[in-house]
Design a protein around this motif. Sequence first.
Motif, mmCIF file in Angstrom:
data_model
loop_
_atom_site.group_PDB
_atom_site.id
_atom_site.type_symbol
_atom_site.label_atom_id
_atom_site.label_comp_id
_atom_site.label_asym_id
_atom_site.label_seq_id
_atom_site.Cartn_x
_atom_site.Cartn_y
_atom_site.Cartn_z
ATOM 1 N N TYR A 102 0.791 -1.225 0.057
ATOM 2 C CA TYR A 102 -0.160 -0.126 0.028
ATOM 3 C C TYR A 102 0.800 1.244 0.034
ATOM 4 O O TYR A 102 1.677 1.597 0.912
ATOM 5 N N PRO A 103 0.939 1.981 -1.099
ATOM 6 C CA PRO A 103 0.169 1.651 -2.365
ATOM 7 C C PRO A 103 1.074 0.371 -2.866
ATOM 8 O O PRO A 103 2.206 0.291 -2.633
ATOM 9 N N PRO A 104 0.482 -0.170 -3.948
ATOM 10 C CA PRO A 104 1.042 -1.288 -4.431
ATOM 11 C C PRO A 104 2.121 -0.895 -5.333
ATOM 12 O O PRO A 104 2.020 -0.468 -6.648
#
Length: 118
Positions: A102-104
């Motif tokens: 997160y974020p990827p």
Amino acid sequence: QVHLVESGGGLVQPGGSLRLSCATSGIIFSLYSMKWYRQAPGKERELVAAITRAGDSTNYADSVKGRFTISRDNAKSTVYLQMNSLKADDTAVYSCNAVRPYPPLNYWGQGTQVTVSS
């Protein structure tokens, strides 16, 4: 710009040892889980070892358990793979992978060749 640079590969005899390093830049290293993968000619890429962001948990493929050790130095933004008792079947290109959920985000190094042969 993100860079993952592996080093330490080479030619080693069966039973020998190598230590791979993956130096990273351009990322907040401590926020990423780190993994080592390998791919031998004609075979699918295989997850070899993984380590959590803090380095407090590791996982290994059954084929390398007891022989390989993954570690990291967050101060140096570097992950290592100590490989002992190497076998011919360990011959492959080894690549490091940085993963943040997160974020990827997902980054790869270019790989380093490990050849185990007499």
